[in-house]
Scaffold this motif. Structure first.
Motif, PDB file in Angstrom:
ATOM      1  N   ILE A  52       0.894  -1.148   0.000  1.00  0.00           N
ATOM      2  CA  ILE A  52       0.000   0.000   0.000  1.00  0.00           C
ATOM      3  C   ILE A  52       0.930   1.195   0.000  1.00  0.00           C
ATOM      4  N   ASP A  53       0.967   1.882  -1.108  1.00  0.00           N
ATOM      5  CA  ASP A  53       1.929   2.948  -1.360  1.00  0.00           C
ATOM      6  C   ASP A  53       1.476   4.247  -0.704  1.00  0.00           C
ATOM      7  N   ARG A  54       2.227   4.725   0.260  1.00  0.00           N
ATOM      8  CA  ARG A  54       1.915   5.941   1.015  1.00  0.00           C
ATOM      9  C   ARG A  54       1.979   7.182   0.136  1.00  0.00           C
ATOM     10  N   LEU A  55       2.917   7.196  -0.800  1.00  0.00           N
ATOM     11  CA  LEU A  55       3.127   8.368  -1.635  1.00  0.00           C
ATOM     12  C   LEU A  55       2.033   8.532  -2.696  1.00  0.00           C
ATOM     13  N   LYS A  56       1.623   7.428  -3.318  1.00  0.00           N
ATOM     14  CA  LYS A  56       0.691   7.503  -4.444  1.00  0.00           C
ATOM     15  C   LYS A  56      -0.748   7.129  -4.098  1.00  0.00           C
ATOM     16  N   GLY A  57      -0.988   6.559  -2.915  1.00  0.00           N
ATOM     17  CA  GLY A  57      -2.338   6.137  -2.563  1.00  0.00           C
ATOM     18  C   GLY A  57      -2.813   4.973  -3.421  1.00  0.00           C
ATOM     19  N   MET A  58      -1.914   4.020  -3.665  1.00  0.00           N
ATOM     20  CA  MET A  58      -2.206   2.881  -4.519  1.00  0.00           C
ATOM     21  C   MET A  58      -1.899   1.582  -3.773  1.00  0.00           C
ATOM     22  N   ALA A  59      -2.633   0.542  -4.132  1.00  0.00           N
ATOM     23  CA  ALA A  59      -2.283  -0.813  -3.718  1.00  0.00           C
ATOM     24  C   ALA A  59      -1.691  -1.483  -4.950  1.00  0.00           C
ATOM     25  N   ILE A  79       1.542  -3.648 -10.813  1.00  0.00           N
ATOM     26  CA  ILE A  79       0.129  -3.666 -11.193  1.00  0.00           C
ATOM     27  C   ILE A  79      -0.584  -2.978 -10.040  1.00  0.00           C
ATOM     28  N   SER A  80      -1.167  -1.809 -10.304  1.00  0.00           N
ATOM     29  CA  SER A  80      -1.668  -0.960  -9.228  1.00  0.00           C
ATOM     30  C   SER A  80      -3.112  -0.563  -9.420  1.00  0.00           C
ATOM     31  N   VAL A  81      -3.789  -0.339  -8.295  1.00  0.00           N
ATOM     32  CA  VAL A  81      -5.139   0.217  -8.302  1.00  0.00           C
ATOM     33  C   VAL A  81      -5.202   1.306  -7.238  1.00  0.00           C
ATOM     34  N   PRO A  82      -5.927   2.403  -7.501  1.00  0.00           N
ATOM     35  CA  PRO A  82      -6.038   3.472  -6.506  1.00  0.00           C
ATOM     36  C   PRO A  82      -6.902   3.020  -5.330  1.00  0.00           C
ATOM     37  N   ILE A  83      -6.604   3.553  -4.166  1.00  0.00           N
ATOM     38  CA  ILE A  83      -7.406   3.285  -2.968  1.00  0.00           C
ATOM     39  C   ILE A  83      -7.872   4.617  -2.375  1.00  0.00           C
ATOM     40  N   PRO A  84      -8.738   5.339  -3.091  1.00  0.00           N
ATOM     41  CA  PRO A  84      -9.138   6.687  -2.660  1.00  0.00           C
ATOM     42  C   PRO A  84      -9.863   6.709  -1.325  1.00  0.00           C
ATOM     43  N   LEU A  85     -10.567   5.663  -0.962  1.00  0.00           N
ATOM     44  CA  LEU A  85     -11.274   5.665   0.326  1.00  0.00           C
ATOM     45  C   LEU A  85     -10.315   5.600   1.500  1.00  0.00           C
ATOM     46  N   LEU A  86      -9.084   5.156   1.259  1.00  0.00           N
ATOM     47  CA  LEU A  86      -8.116   5.010   2.337  1.00  0.00           C
ATOM     48  C   LEU A  86      -7.101   6.132   2.377  1.00  0.00           C
ATOM     49  N   ARG A 112      -1.411 -17.018  -8.257  1.00  0.00           N
ATOM     50  CA  ARG A 112      -2.546 -16.110  -8.093  1.00  0.00           C
ATOM     51  C   ARG A 112      -2.286 -15.286  -6.844  1.00  0.00           C
ATOM     52  N   LEU A 113      -2.418 -13.964  -6.978  1.00  0.00           N
ATOM     53  CA  LEU A 113      -2.175 -13.039  -5.875  1.00  0.00           C
ATOM     54  C   LEU A 113      -3.478 -12.384  -5.451  1.00  0.00           C
ATOM     55  N   GLU A 114      -3.672 -12.242  -4.141  1.00  0.00           N
ATOM     56  CA  GLU A 114      -4.843 -11.549  -3.606  1.00  0.00           C
ATOM     57  C   GLU A 114      -4.387 -10.597  -2.514  1.00  0.00           C
ATOM     58  N   LEU A 115      -5.061  -9.438  -2.432  1.00  0.00           N
ATOM     59  CA  LEU A 115      -4.761  -8.462  -1.398  1.00  0.00           C
ATOM     60  C   LEU A 115      -6.071  -7.979  -0.798  1.00  0.00           C
ATOM     61  N   TYR A 116      -6.154  -8.029   0.520  1.00  0.00           N
ATOM     62  CA  TYR A 116      -7.339  -7.576   1.246  1.00  0.00           C
ATOM     63  C   TYR A 116      -6.927  -6.438   2.163  1.00  0.00           C
ATOM     64  N   ILE A 117      -7.795  -5.429   2.283  1.00  0.00           N
ATOM     65  CA  ILE A 117      -7.518  -4.270   3.128  1.00  0.00           C
ATOM     66  C   ILE A 117      -8.636  -4.144   4.157  1.00  0.00           C
ATOM     67  N   ASP A 118      -8.258  -4.017   5.431  1.00  0.00           N
ATOM     68  CA  ASP A 118      -9.203  -3.899   6.538  1.00  0.00           C
ATOM     69  C   ASP A 118      -9.152  -2.473   7.078  1.00  0.00           C
ATOM     70  N   THR A 119     -10.275  -1.772   7.003  1.00  0.00           N
ATOM     71  CA  THR A 119     -10.353  -0.409   7.535  1.00  0.00           C
ATOM     72  C   THR A 119     -11.254  -0.327   8.762  1.00  0.00           C
TER      73      THR A 119
END
Length: 128
Positions: A52-59, A79-86, A112-119
Motif C-alpha cells: 500500500i503505497d503511502r506516496l501515491k495512494g495505490m495498492a 500492477i496498481s489500483v487506486p485506494i481513494p477511500l483510504l 494467483r495473488l490476492e490483497l485484502y484491506i481492513d479499515t
C-alpha cells in the motif's frame, strides 16, 4: 510440490507521523513461492511483493525477478489500483490499517495473488 505453496501474511499498521516519504513508503509484504532459490536464474522469481503505497495512494503487486547483495533488484512494473477511500493527500489515514496478502500456487506453473484491506480498526480481527 516442494517448498512454499500457498502463503498468507496478515499485518496491521498505522501512520502516526511522516519522515521522508520514499517510493517504497507504506505497508509492504513480500512472500516466497514454491519456486525455490533462484541462484543465477532470475526467471525462477521466488518473491512477490504487495504494498500500500503511502506516496501515491495505490495498492500494488510486483514480481521480483532477481536480486543479490551486489545489485539493485530487478522487478516487474507494478500492477496498481487506486485506494481513494483510504488515502487523502492532505490527511493520510490516522487509524489502523489491516493488510492480508495471499499467494497461491496454481498447477505448479502459475501464481494467483490476492490483497485484502481492513479499515475496521481490526474489528473482525485478522480473519474477519
Amino acid at each position: 510440490i516442494k517448498g512454499w505453496n500457498n502463503v498468507e501474511i496478515t499485518g496491521y499498521g498505522k501512520y502516526i507521523t511522516d519522515g521522508t516519504i520514499r517510493n517504497h513508503s507504506g505497508l509492504n509484504m513480500i512472500a516466497r513461492t514454491n519456486r525455490g532459490w533462484m541462484g543465477d536464474d532470475g526467471c525462477a522469481a521466488p518473491l512477490y511483493w504487495a504494498k500500500i503505497d503511502r506516496l501515491k495512494g495505490m495498492a500494488s503487486f510486483q514480481k521480483v525477478y532477481y536480486h543479490s547483495n551486489y545489485a539493485e533488484p530487478v522487478r516487474s512494473e507494478p500492477i496498481s489500483v487506486p485506494i481513494p477511500l483510504l488515502y487523502d493527500k492532505q490527511n493520510p489515514l490516522k487509524k489502523p490499517l489491516g493488510m492480508k496478502f495471499v499467494v497461491y500456487t496454481v498447477a505448479q506453473t502459475d501464481i494467483r495473488l490476492e490483497l485484502y484491506i481492513d479499515t475496521t480498526n481490526g474489528l473482525g480481527g485478522p480473519n474477519g
